[in-house]
Design an enzyme around this catalytic site. Sequence first.
Site, PDB file in Angstrom:
ATOM      1  N   SER A 298      -6.078  -1.378  -0.224  1.00  0.00           N
ATOM      2  CA  SER A 298      -6.616  -2.661  -0.247  1.00  0.00           C
ATOM      3  C   SER A 298      -8.000  -2.712   0.579  1.00  0.00           C
ATOM      4  CB  SER A 298      -5.792  -3.907   0.507  1.00  0.00           C
ATOM      5  OG  SER A 298      -4.242  -3.280  -0.747  1.00  0.00           O
TER       6      SER A 298
ATOM      7  N   GLU B 260       3.772  -2.676   9.511  1.00  0.00           N
ATOM      8  CA  GLU B 260       4.117  -3.639   8.431  1.00  0.00           C
ATOM      9  C   GLU B 260       4.971  -4.281   7.942  1.00  0.00           C
ATOM     10  OE1 GLU B 260       2.271  -0.374   5.138  1.00  0.00           O
ATOM     11  OE2 GLU B 260       2.298  -2.598   4.276  1.00  0.00           O
TER      12      GLU B 260
ATOM     13  N   GLN C 118      -5.935   1.851   4.757  1.00  0.00           N
ATOM     14  CA  GLN C 118      -4.519   3.375   4.669  1.00  0.00           C
ATOM     15  C   GLN C 118      -4.904   4.317   3.440  1.00  0.00           C
ATOM     16  OE1 GLN C 118      -1.519  -0.168   4.969  1.00  0.00           O
ATOM     17  NE2 GLN C 118       0.229   1.229   5.532  1.00  0.00           N
TER      18      GLN C 118
ATOM     19  N   GLU D  46      13.336  -1.937  -4.772  1.00  0.00           N
ATOM     20  CA  GLU D  46      13.979  -1.144  -4.686  1.00  0.00           C
ATOM     21  C   GLU D  46      14.548  -0.290  -2.828  1.00  0.00           C
ATOM     22  OE1 GLU D  46      12.054  -1.448  -7.351  1.00  0.00           O
ATOM     23  OE2 GLU D  46      14.279  -1.866  -8.960  1.00  0.00           O
TER      24      GLU D  46
ATOM     25  N   SER E 236      -0.183   5.827   0.648  1.00  0.00           N
ATOM     26  CA  SER E 236       0.743   6.298  -1.091  1.00  0.00           C
ATOM     27  C   SER E 236      -0.788   7.266  -1.796  1.00  0.00           C
ATOM     28  CB  SER E 236       0.653   4.927  -1.657  1.00  0.00           C
ATOM     29  OG  SER E 236       1.349   3.759  -0.837  1.00  0.00           O
TER      30      SER E 236
END
Lengths: 411, 411, 399, 399
Positions: free
Chosen positions: A173, A256, A137, A379, A140
């Site tokens: 990952s 996910e 993936q 959060e 990010s």
Amino acid sequence: MPVDLSPDATEAEAYAAADAWVREHLPADVLKAALGAEWPEVAAFVADPERSTPWFAALGDAGLSSPTWPCEHGGLGLSAASAGAVTEAVTQYRVGRTMADFVGLALAGPTIIAHGTAAQKERFLGPLARGEHRWCQLFSEPGAGSDLAGLSTRAEQQADGTWVVNGQKVWSSFAHLSDFGLLMARTDPSLPKHRGITYFLVDMTTPGVEARPLRQMTGHAEFNEVFLTEVELPADAVLGELNGGWAVAITTLMQERNGLTGRPAVGDGKADELLRRAHGNGSLEEPVLRDRLLRMLVEERALQMTTLRAYAEAGRGAAGAEGSVRKLVNAQLEEEAGALAAEVDPLTALSWPAGGAVPAPVEEFLAMKTTSIAGGTSEIQRNIIAERLLGLPKDPDPEKDKPFSERPRTS
Amino acid sequence: MPVDLSPDATEAEAYAAADAWVREHLPADVLKAALGAEWPEVAAFVADPERSTPWFAALGDAGLSSPTWPCEHGGLGLSAASAGAVTEAVTQYRVGRTMADFVGLALAGPTIIAHGTAAQKERFLGPLARGEHRWCQLFSEPGAGSDLAGLSTRAEQQADGTWVVNGQKVWSSFAHLSDFGLLMARTDPSLPKHRGITYFLVDMTTPGVEARPLRQMTGHAEFNEVFLTEVELPADAVLGELNGGWAVAITTLMQERNGLTGRPAVGDGKADELLRRAHGNGSLEEPVLRDRLLRMLVEERALQMTTLRAYAEAGRGAAGAEGSVRKLVNAQLEEEAGALAAEVDPLTALSWPAGGAVPAPVEEFLAMKTTSIAGGTSEIQRNIIAERLLGLPKDPDPEKDKPFSERPRTS
Amino acid sequence: MTGETGATASEPAGADDLVEFAWTDEHADLRQAVRRLMATRAPLDRARAVADSGERHDADLWRTMAEQLGLQGLAVPEEHGGFGGTLVDVALVAEEMGTVLHGGPFLPTAVLAPAVLVPLAEHDGEAAALLGRIAAGATTVAVAVAEGRHAWAPGLVTTRATGAPGSERLTGRKDLVLDGADADEVLVLATTDSGPAWFRLDTTDGPRRERCATLDLTRPAATLHLDDVPARRLGGPDTDGAAVADRAALVASVVLAAEQVGGAAEVVRRTAEYVTTRRQFGRPVGSFQGVKHRLADAAVRAEMARSAAYWAAFQRPGTDDFELGALVARSHCSEAFLQTAKDGIQLHGGIGFTWEHDMHLFLRRARLDATLLGDAAAARERLLAHALPDLAPSATEVA
Amino acid sequence: MTGETGATASEPAGADDLVEFAWTDEHADLRQAVRRLMATRAPLDRARAVADSGERHDADLWRTMAEQLGLQGLAVPEEHGGFGGTLVDVALVAEEMGTVLHGGPFLPTAVLAPAVLVPLAEHDGEAAALLGRIAAGATTVAVAVAEGRHAWAPGLVTTRATGAPGSERLTGRKDLVLDGADADEVLVLATTDSGPAWFRLDTTDGPRRERCATLDLTRPAATLHLDDVPARRLGGPDTDGAAVADRAALVASVVLAAEQVGGAAEVVRRTAEYVTTRRQFGRPVGSFQGVKHRLADAAVRAEMARSAAYWAAFQRPGTDDFELGALVARSHCSEAFLQTAKDGIQLHGGIGFTWEHDMHLFLRRARLDATLLGDAAAARERLLAHALPDLAPSATEVA
């Protein structure tokens, strides 16, 4: 050849068919080891590419690695419940696909099924089911952590329709071992941030793609940074609509969070393991510590029960935020487990023979924060729960509707 | 006649002078009772207006109820530290002014000193120091809780310069017993919310002012709702600038948070009391409960130490957010104390003889949330700490700069 | 990516032994029926009005519950004239009642008393007959165990039975007896020379039933002063009264856990509604993370509580898994409801701690529920034997 | 408005006995000097570099500390050649060092060893001489108490001393001995027929000092394997070794508490800086209440920790108040630093759990500090005697 099962098969039928198929096709020595609970031998089989590659190919051909996928693309077209029974039948022998295939099977596959062209499905799904491709993936970025849509990686279209990508991704990952990547990149900075993103399928061998392991506080490197420098992608690398990548990514993210792998069980867990250690070294005698361990036991069992409930009720429309509930609680349990591991064995967690194996309490203590940060911080999970499960209003985002290019830069 | 003390007096001098004054002027029977620690007798004296009214008048004339105030307005002009010593000298005999005078002495006085005209100071400060007027605060409103500046009470100026006030206030302690009130009202709704407010000094006997007790979940009514209906105020009721009431209110609020009354001590507290109860009924034997009680002891002592530190360091510029630190921790302790009171005496907290006195654990359990909500919620204290002590950025308030009249109404 | 804790089965097992959370249409119908009845006849305002008036309960509603839905007989086996509902059925009813803080005699008469009487009725026609009258809605029953600061500790009971079999007399004091001042019947746990045993009090002769003020305004309670008063022992000659009390507490724990789920979920629902409409600082207060995150945590606790309560309700009483489930539920749901009730008050701000607002009624109920059958820490201590079976071979013995 | 808990004195007292938090210019000067030294010679990067290189410590800095500031002699009385600083002085130094996670031999040599040696030196010239060499910066000393899972439990020590007075030999194993592989001297607590006693190990003869890997990368530690090795007993014939160990732990607790304050406050400072500059969702992340409230709570804990550590430091060792203060500080500061370190990582998000970022170094230190002198729960248990003096008349006895 797919196992003989109708898409309408019940859970029991699906379980029986998959179980029978595995018993028939699994190499005899491995089956024997599994039935005898000799798990190290089974693990050695899975870890040996010479033996596991043909096994996974057969499993994929039988449709048992991707039972919910359409029949024409390597699946069995089963319901979530019956597919769960299949997975459970395979998992009981511990010969299913490994966590390294999670992104491919659980995320890439369903996303391509939902948004791919016929050619993309043809090209990627079969090999995915058969275990021929590993995926990672590329979402990010260092400058856009929780705020995924704030990503800065740029993809610019050339006159010939191909793309040139520049940017940096992080927390990938298995990126260094992957054949393909799921990439989000900004294709129109003049649009508000959610609307100028396109989703790409990237061949990780393309020149300019470089994965570097990222060392965590544990000392291990489970994640990678991925640098994308003048990476040229073909026009057909786009998945879904141009500038419509955010909607595609939502599919991936929902998968996910909902990614249950087999029927969950209520039973022995990390708290039990810690209680055994505490019993072993006498620290169970300390009443305050004992109660904390038992409190963790209660929360862990309650989480298992919640997971089981989600699984059992999934057929009747599970809420999308349920995955966030479980992830949040799991993160709290991991943190408490790490803290408790050190308190049960306080000196072991503080010093150990130099050069020797790092003791479990040390590993656990240092990993305690991983789940509460990785894959969406706690959060963010609380926001999702509050907004989607409870219907609370969103936090104001002053830049939500502004062109991305006009936002102030983070330091 | 004020006690003979220079404004430069040291703490020791101030303490000695105040101590000597009290020993000389306190009625002999009360002094004897105080020295013999016969506190119920002392409390009876304070509660008897026949006796305490002249005593408080004398104390006020001596400057001992308002030692920081200017000499010309009933004070002694002392530093905070020396004034604390005075308060401590009086408090040791438990014959100082009561909590019912907190708003008057600690809030109204300093606010009037800072912002009042000469006539206002002349009119109000002397009687305040002598205990002739009781004051209440008229800030909070049902529609504007934490967001004080969101208040809707309207004051409209008439052609003759007088004002007509309409609105509703809430959470006013002692309002039904007060002679005067500190009122914030909106005088210009076309300005942004912080800028259209004016501060008034209200005679509570004015027609149209009605205080109604507000029953809390404890069953008691410590607070009031105050209804203001066509209340006419004279032009000189305004304190400070027209539409500059927010700045005046800040003075009041800062006083409220910093209001230490005498030298704090490190010692016997609520946790000790709960430990004694638990020892008395055997529940101290339960190790998990015992550790929670001891944990409360630690936190309570640490708060006492923090209060003492604030007091000792105050001369060197205490941070304004320090009061919020103490209020936040105190609220947490009150909540834990209420919870623990019920766990130490679980059955007592659940049922008791009908018609009999309500047992302490019940009162404490039901009051546990008071401090974390009243006088600024714990959430607001955390905001203050984060913004003022740590310098974190403020939450966005989309209406901060909009005319007040254009804001959406709350339900 | 880390896996969820302990979330994969390690032993091969058929898919057909999955019974937990197997909801049926009957479950949905029962829930709907109770919800409708509560909404029309016993909304929360009504609970408050009954409490304010000093009434014991709404007798008309009690009759309707018996005649139209048979709720009093749900936990009574068919052989004793009841409807033989499952524990899941009873839990569903309790959850719905918890949502509106329904109180009165239902918990003691229709939950606690059957939990005690069913094992006793195996060898005792009197207990069996009592079950029949409960099921018919013809009687109300109080159950007296608590003494001093111990809410449900069979081993610590000091109320003493004396006298020959058939003419026993009881001496002692029982606290926090729900509906104890008014119930037609009172079941008492008392010690005998052969250990704790259950007795049916002769309510006509002697016991002073002192009506109490209660924290939970919706659940009247009494203190019983037993001064050598007549009673009849229930059960067979070999009945272990402590074991009966313990089993009853486990069964009732699951029902009470469901009530706690109903209460906690309702606090979350009401609070979510409030913070969505209430505005401060130019925004709905529910858009502040300080509010959202606290409420999200409360919602998570309520979801976990629901899973724990119903997982236990789906187990077979008497099994290890049932005991484990009941203890997990007692620990988790007790603390979840208490914490959620506190959070609900906090998130309502000033209005939340006024008498007129309903939030404090949930806190009061939460405190009672967390105590009634033994506290959370005691439940956890008993779980040790489940995690470390080698440590304590007598895991299922009475504490 | 409720009053602050227990915040008014109930007994008349003069204003002049207020000594706590009476800061002097000397305090400020000392703090500034240490802060400057650390900033120039031992910033956090340097601690990491020393750890990465596998070096024990920065020997040049060690000399500078001794020669320019006399820090090694601060806790050594003047009569033994030290500077006779107060506990407040030592705490100030520790707080500043905690800010940059300074490690190496300072804590064992300049804090733990003097705390043990000062009472021993009353009757023992050898101990006195050792103090002198510590003060001069001429030697380094390790203190070996911990065994198995017990970090500082004098009563549970099993390392055994045998042999005639003057020629004792030690057998046993000591864990988590800070600087234990390299220190010039090692002080060992071992049991004798007359109870625990302190020994000075003959480091030239026999003890196998096994260098360990450590969680706190800045504090090297060793395991000592003592196989009938020679040692000399320290102190007078009547010295109670357990009492010395206990007193030393209390004194060191206060110093360690100040170090924890330094660490916690630095985590708060760095995190506040980070969340103010880091933007997400169009705003600095520090403007989200989820972030600000967590950090506000951390700041509150750090402030309370500072009050607790220094209140204790201002008490006179040996008094009840000193013991109370030390125990409150150990309990509060240990948990405050640990929780704050965790929060610091959480609030830094992904970057916070990378190896390259410094946040995890604080967590590692916090874990060590929370264990080294006994855990928080044990400290709280001892506080019971302070709250209920009638309960345990021997409140000040050794645990």
